[in-house]
Write a protein that holds these residues in place. Structure first.
Motif, PDB file in Angstrom:
ATOM      1  N   SER A  14       2.469  -3.317  -7.648  1.00 44.36           N
ATOM      2  CA  SER A  14       1.819  -3.626  -8.365  1.00 44.36           C
ATOM      3  C   SER A  14       3.190  -4.693  -9.762  1.00 44.36           C
ATOM      4  N   ARG A  15       2.302  -6.016 -10.015  1.00 43.39           N
ATOM      5  CA  ARG A  15       3.568  -6.654 -11.171  1.00 43.39           C
ATOM      6  C   ARG A  15       2.486  -5.095 -12.508  1.00 43.39           C
ATOM      7  N   ILE A  21       0.389  -1.227   0.186  1.00 40.83           N
ATOM      8  CA  ILE A  21      -0.263   0.034   0.486  1.00 40.83           C
ATOM      9  C   ILE A  21       0.687   1.215   0.063  1.00 40.83           C
ATOM     10  N   ALA A  22       1.773   1.083   0.693  1.00 40.94           N
ATOM     11  CA  ALA A  22       3.192   2.921   0.788  1.00 40.94           C
ATOM     12  C   ALA A  22       3.120   2.504  -0.432  1.00 40.94           C
ATOM     13  N   ALA A  23       4.223   1.622  -0.926  1.00 43.92           N
ATOM     14  CA  ALA A  23       4.411   1.680  -2.156  1.00 43.92           C
ATOM     15  C   ALA A  23       3.365   1.951  -3.606  1.00 43.92           C
ATOM     16  N   ALA A  24       2.587   1.286  -3.480  1.00 46.92           N
ATOM     17  CA  ALA A  24       1.187   1.994  -4.607  1.00 46.92           C
ATOM     18  C   ALA A  24       0.765   4.287  -3.958  1.00 46.92           C
ATOM     19  N   LYS A  28       3.734   6.172  -2.966  1.00 49.92           N
ATOM     20  CA  LYS A  28       4.175   6.722  -3.474  1.00 49.92           C
ATOM     21  C   LYS A  28       4.154   6.516  -5.381  1.00 49.92           C
ATOM     22  N   MET A  29       3.463   5.535  -6.067  1.00 49.07           N
ATOM     23  CA  MET A  29       3.726   5.768  -7.052  1.00 49.07           C
ATOM     24  C   MET A  29       2.534   7.082  -7.402  1.00 49.07           C
ATOM     25  N   LEU A  30       0.768   7.305  -7.067  1.00 48.74           N
ATOM     26  CA  LEU A  30       0.529   7.588  -7.179  1.00 48.74           C
ATOM     27  C   LEU A  30       0.984   9.332  -6.938  1.00 48.74           C
ATOM     28  N   GLU A  31       1.698   9.461  -6.266  1.00 41.52           N
ATOM     29  CA  GLU A  31       1.790  10.610  -5.706  1.00 41.52           C
ATOM     30  C   GLU A  31       2.691  11.444  -6.756  1.00 41.52           C
ATOM     31  N   ALA A  32       3.765   9.794  -7.529  1.00 37.97           N
ATOM     32  CA  ALA A  32       4.511  10.484  -8.163  1.00 37.97           C
ATOM     33  C   ALA A  32       3.958  10.032  -9.534  1.00 37.97           C
TER      34      ALA A  32
END
Length: 299
Positions: free
Chosen positions: A287-288, A13-16, A18-22
């Protein structure tokens, strides 16, 4: 999922997030996110990044009332309209910084009612209830600053595996993509979408490689009403997902953002950082699939 989002300790969830923010997108379609009637999980995940949110109940986990998989039992995950252990598993959500209008939900459309549909031989009691959409087919209007609307045609299809020689999932996924072409062409008992629009989602079909009906995806990419910005990742590839695990087919292009003809496209890409670049670890953890993005020059 809501518990894990609120606790803030889950690495995926934390990685996802960060991807949203980027990604920093104005409008975003999330696939594979669980649905709840109050949209609590989606709102918690979006946080303060997106004030406008829409999610409709998906077909995943929705009871069909019949034995869809023919195993002599009813009520299993594979007997749901879209595979799911519980109602709402792995649904979709639209997050937006712009206001959203009233959506049209085509998720109840029956598979056999699609012109040119290609289901395998199925019992009448199955054909009479089997919906085409694995997750959903939605038209979501996004209100632009000048008051006009950009319509999102969103879907998330079944993967073309986990079936048998009848290729039920492969055929269904091909027809899930074909639904949009029939709608755009005015061949359904449903008014076609007004332009401008963007077809976007997880088709789960690469036009050239892997499993799935490649011709069905090529028909979408080559349709005269649509344009393909051909977004690429840092390595110059069109791939949007990595299925290398468990001797899978490797990297494939299965996620798409296809604006209607006439919409000015200024840039496009896949947020797939190279291994040595920042966010590479987060991208793999999240995610893949990797985010596919397109910049449009709209008012």
């Amino acid at each position: 999922m809501l518990r894990d989002i609120l606790k803030g300790e889950d690495p995926q969830i934390a990685a996802a997030r960060k991807m949203l923010e980027a990604l920093d997108a104005d409008v975003l379609l999330l696939t594979g996110i669980d649905y709840d009637a109050g949209l609590l999980a989606a709102r918690a995940f979006a946080g303060d990044l997106y004030p406008h949110l829409l999610a409709l109940r998906p077909n995943t986990g929705r009871a069909s009332g019949v034995d869809l998989d023919g195993d002599g039992r009813r009520g299993d995950a594979s007997d749901a309209q879209g595979w799911g252990r519980f109602p709402g598993q792995a649904g979709m959500a639209v997050l937006s910084r712009l206001p959203l209008g009233e959506a049209r939900d085509f998720s109840g459309f029956l598979w056999r009612d699609l012109p040119g549909a290609d289901p395998p031989p199925l019992p009448e009691d199955v054909l009479s209830v089997q919906r085409l959409s694995t997750t959903g087919h939605w038209e979501v209007p996004v209100q632009l600053p000048d008051g006009r609307f950009l319509r999102l045609l969103a879907w998330s299809a079944t993967p073309p595996v986990f079936d048998g020689p009848e290729d039920r999932n492969g055929r269904r996924g091909g027809d899930e993509a074909a639904f949009w072409l029939r709608l755009i062409e005015g061949r359904l008992p449903i008014p076609p979408p007004e332009a401008p629009f963007v077809l976007l989602g997880k088709a789960n079909i690469d036009p050239e490689a892997g499993d799935g009906l490649h011709a069905a995806m090529r028909a979408v990419l080559n349709h005269p009403a649509l344009q393909d910005p051909a977004p690429k990742g840092a390595d110059g590839s069109l791939a949007s997902a990595d299925f290398s695990a468990n001797e899978g087919p490797g990297r494939l292009r299965v996620d798409y953002v296809l604006p209607s003809q006439g919409v000015p496209v200024t840039a496009a890409g896949v947020l797939w950082p190279a291994p040595e670049e920042p966010l590479a670890g987060e991208a793999a953890q999240a995610s893949r699939h990797r985010p596919v993005w397109v910049d449009l020059a709209l008012p």
